[in-house]
Design a protein around this motif. Structure first.
Motif, short mmCIF file in Angstrom:
data_model
loop_
_atom_site.label_atom_id
_atom_site.label_comp_id
_atom_site.label_asym_id
_atom_site.label_seq_id
_atom_site.Cartn_x
_atom_site.Cartn_y
_atom_site.Cartn_z
N HIS A 112 -3.97 -12.90 -1.83
CA HIS A 112 -4.33 -12.26 -0.56
C HIS A 112 -3.09 -11.73 0.17
O HIS A 112 -3.11 -10.62 0.72
N VAL A 113 -2.03 -12.52 0.20
CA VAL A 113 -0.82 -12.10 0.90
C VAL A 113 -0.20 -10.89 0.20
O VAL A 113 0.30 -9.95 0.85
N ARG A 114 -0.21 -10.89 -1.12
CA ARG A 114 0.33 -9.74 -1.86
C ARG A 114 -0.48 -8.47 -1.57
O ARG A 114 0.11 -7.39 -1.37
N GLU A 115 -1.78 -8.59 -1.56
CA GLU A 115 -2.63 -7.44 -1.25
C GLU A 115 -2.37 -6.95 0.17
O GLU A 115 -2.30 -5.74 0.44
N TYR A 116 -2.20 -7.89 1.09
CA TYR A 116 -1.93 -7.54 2.50
C TYR A 116 -0.59 -6.81 2.61
O TYR A 116 -0.46 -5.81 3.32
N GLN A 117 0.41 -7.32 1.87
CA GLN A 117 1.73 -6.68 1.89
C GLN A 117 1.67 -5.26 1.33
O GLN A 117 2.23 -4.32 1.90
N THR A 118 0.97 -5.09 0.21
CA THR A 118 0.85 -3.77 -0.42
C THR A 118 0.15 -2.79 0.51
O THR A 118 0.54 -1.62 0.63
N LYS A 119 -0.88 -3.26 1.20
CA LYS A 119 -1.69 -2.39 2.04
C LYS A 119 -0.96 -1.96 3.31
O LYS A 119 -1.03 -0.79 3.73
N TYR A 120 -0.23 -2.90 3.93
CA TYR A 120 0.30 -2.63 5.27
C TYR A 120 1.83 -2.64 5.35
O TYR A 120 2.39 -2.65 6.45
N GLN A 121 2.51 -2.62 4.22
CA GLN A 121 3.98 -2.73 4.25
C GLN A 121 4.62 -1.60 5.05
O GLN A 121 5.60 -1.82 5.77
N ARG A 123 3.40 -0.14 7.61
CA ARG A 123 3.07 -0.23 9.04
C ARG A 123 3.74 -1.43 9.72
O ARG A 123 3.80 -1.48 10.94
N LEU A 124 4.18 -2.40 8.93
CA LEU A 124 4.74 -3.62 9.52
C LEU A 124 6.18 -3.41 9.94
O LEU A 124 6.93 -2.63 9.33
N LYS A 125 6.58 -4.14 10.98
CA LYS A 125 7.97 -4.14 11.40
C LYS A 125 8.83 -4.83 10.35
O LYS A 125 8.35 -5.65 9.57
#
Length: 590
Positions: A112-121, A123-125
């Protein structure tokens, strides 16, 4: 267009329900019914009512957990806290603040964290990306620690927190900052909604990974029924583990359990010092009242929760009173020998001896001839209960007992408990007659099982309680070994006291099932020569100690039981006659 949101979350309705809650004493079910009528959320109405309430009743698990107190808006300072049924408070505190996570949950969190990182990297600070990478590193290292091949039997090893961090290569990570980021960003909640959208993608990826593999490999790679992909993110377990790992190194341990099936391997943080969680309650409250019917022995409680919290002896008041039942309505017997003169030695090495088991069968057969109504027999474990039943079946003793009382056994499934108790209660009312030869019933239960706590065997349901052996927990448990070693370092000899206290509190909970009101009466038989030791008798509740008789021979115990029930029958007959005489004397003349 209809507005989104819960139809019960209406502030005006919630405020009205809050006022209704404060106007009268209501329980949970009544608040729920009132919420349905008022179209208001009973949960939020209860929360808003707490600051204005004079008495709040809640599970002490919610009271002892700091985050739960904050969520419920419970303020301790200046208040009086009453903790009922506090005999297992130490173990409950330790269990509440211990955390267990499986390899399957770590794997899902990592995905889940990897998918989240791939999706929003993008946009994240930058600082958030840095924390996400550190979290991924933590998850990978924890998984690597559990990914051991060739494990045939389950194996558990306990490490100090410092040793665990070094072994898992996490000693170079600031876990405090990673935990604070997860909490403040509410990452687990974000991943919860995120997981719902990406579960199909993850499931298809998992299917591709096992495509073309042999059936045996596919079966071993398939998730368990209890660990299938859920819409809720398992990252909350990781966050709880991070919180636990930031505790004082001395007060906790990490247990690594490896199994034959890698997905079932687990990490468990063990809280060894519950005082660290209980101390804020004691320090903030005006007074703390700890109550229970089976609080003895209290040595472990005083040491682990009061002394360790800095509470001096002059601030502690201990009060114990007698039972409402008169002493003549209770008979407690510690029996050393059986009908054949065999010593009743139920230590772990001797308790499976066929001679010992058959001797117990003869004791029960004799008791069933004397005791009216129901007899409840407690054994140390389900496995031992099965071995005892098998032995009596082969020797014919079980048939001998069945000729006197209907036999029931504690069901393995919780769903079957009510039906078993209903049928047992019906048979307890049977008396010997021409229509049936049975008189009452015999129920086999397990200490610490479904029937040893919270069940009332009042009146005919429990005229006699039999405790076979002393239910000491297994010394092979690595958790228990670590707990005892920790206590011995703090207070020499207290590890053994804690171990004996676990046994005696289980005994006291079980034998206390019988006497439930002022007119009740029952006999209690403790079948093990170790119960005759003075220091063991002192660990029984005071109201039982005063009625406890130590019988070296079975004949003495048999006579005492016979005279006890004969005396109760005479007393009840005299009471009935007196009531009838009073009623006839008060009748007006015709």
């Amino acid at each position: 267009m209809a507005s989104a949101g819960c139809p019960y979350y209406v502030q005006s309705h919630i405020s009205q329900l809050k006022e209704e809650i404060l106007a009268d004493v209501v329980d949970v079910e009544e608040v729920l019914s009132a919420g349905r009528e008022a179209k208001a959320c009973p949960y939020y109405a209860s929360r808003y009512a707490i600051p204005l309430a004079e008495l709040v009743v809640l599970p002490y698990q919610s009271l002892m957990h700091a985050s739960s107190r904050a969520a419920l808006n419970i303020r301790l300072r200046g208040n009086i806290v009453i903790i009922d049924e506090a005999h297992n408070l130490i173990d409950t505190l330790a269990a509440m603040h211990s955390v267990r996570i499986t390899a399957a949950q770590l794997t899902a969190s990592l995905a889940h964290v990897r998918e989240y990182q791939t999706k929003y990297q993008c946009r994240l600070k930058a600082v958030n990306v840095s924390y996400i990478k550190q979290l991924l590193y933590v998850l990978e290292k924890l998984l690597a620690l559990l990914n051991c091949q060739g494990v045939k039997d389950e194996k558990s090893v306990i490490h100090t927190m410092e040793a665990f961090l070094i072994r898992s290569q996490l000693d170079n990570i600031n876990l405090f900052k990673v935990y604070r980021y997860c909490e403040q960003s509410q990452l687990s909640k974000k991943l919860g909604s995120f997981a719902q959208r990406y579960n199909l993608r993850l499931a298809s990826a998992a299917a591709e990974s096992v495509k073309g593999a042999s059936s045996a490999d596919a079966a071993s790679s398939a998730p368990d029924a209890g660990t299938s992909v859920s819409n809720a993110s398992p990252l909350q377990f990781v966050v709880d583990l991070l919180r636990a790992m930031t505790n004082d190194d001395v007060k906790g341990r990490m247990m690594v359990t490896l199994t034959e099936r890698p997905s079932c391997a687990s990490l468990k943080y063990l809280l060894l010092d519950p005082c660290s969680q209980f101390a804020p309650v004691v320090q903030q409250c005006h007074s703390v009242v700890v109550a229970g019917g089976t609080m003895q022995p209290t040595n472990s409680f005083r040491q682990q929760l009061l002394s360790s919290a800095g509470i001096t002896e002059d601030r502690v008041m201990e009060f114990a009173c007698n039972h409402v039942v008169p002493p003549e309505q209770l008979l407690c017997i510690s029996l050393d020998k059986g009908p054949s003169g065999i010593d009743l030695d139920f230590t772990y090495k001797s308790r499976s001896n066929a001679t010992q088991v058959e001797e117990v069968g003869r004791i029960l057969a004799n008791l069933c001839s004397l005791v009216p109504g129901g007899v409840v027999c407690f054994l140390p474990s389900y496995a031992y209960e099965q071995s005892v039943i098998d032995c009596w079946t082969k020797s014919g003793l079980l048939k001998r007992i069945e000729n006197k009382k209907k036999i029931f056994r504690e069901p393995k499934l919780a769903a079957d408990v009510d039906q078993t108790l209903t049928e047992y209660a019906r048979c307890c009312q049977l008396t010997k007659s021409r229509d049936h030869q049975l008189s009452g019933a015999l129920l086999f239960s397990v200490v610490g099982g479904k029937l040893s706590e919270g069940i009332n065997f009042a009146d005919e349901l429990g005229r006699c309680v039999v405790m076979i052996g002393m239910p000491y927990p297994s010394t092979q448990s690595v958790e228990l070994q670590e707990k005892m070693a920790y206590l011995d370092k703090l207070y020499p000899g207290s590890g053994r006291q804690y171990y004996e206290g676990l046994c005696m509190k289980a005994v006291n909970q079980s034998i206390g099932r019988a006497i439930r009101h002022i007119n009740d009466y029952a006999a209690i038989l403790l079948l093990d020569q170790r119960y005759s030791r003075p220091h063991t008798v002192q660990k029984l509740p005071q109201w039982i100690q005063s009625s406890c008789q130590i019988c070296p021979k079975f004949s003495t115990a048999f006579s005492a039981v016979r005279n006890f029930f004969s005396g109760r029958r005479c007393a009840m007959a005299a009471t009935t006659s007196s009531h009838q005489h009073s009623a006839s004397a008060s009748d007006p003349p015709r």
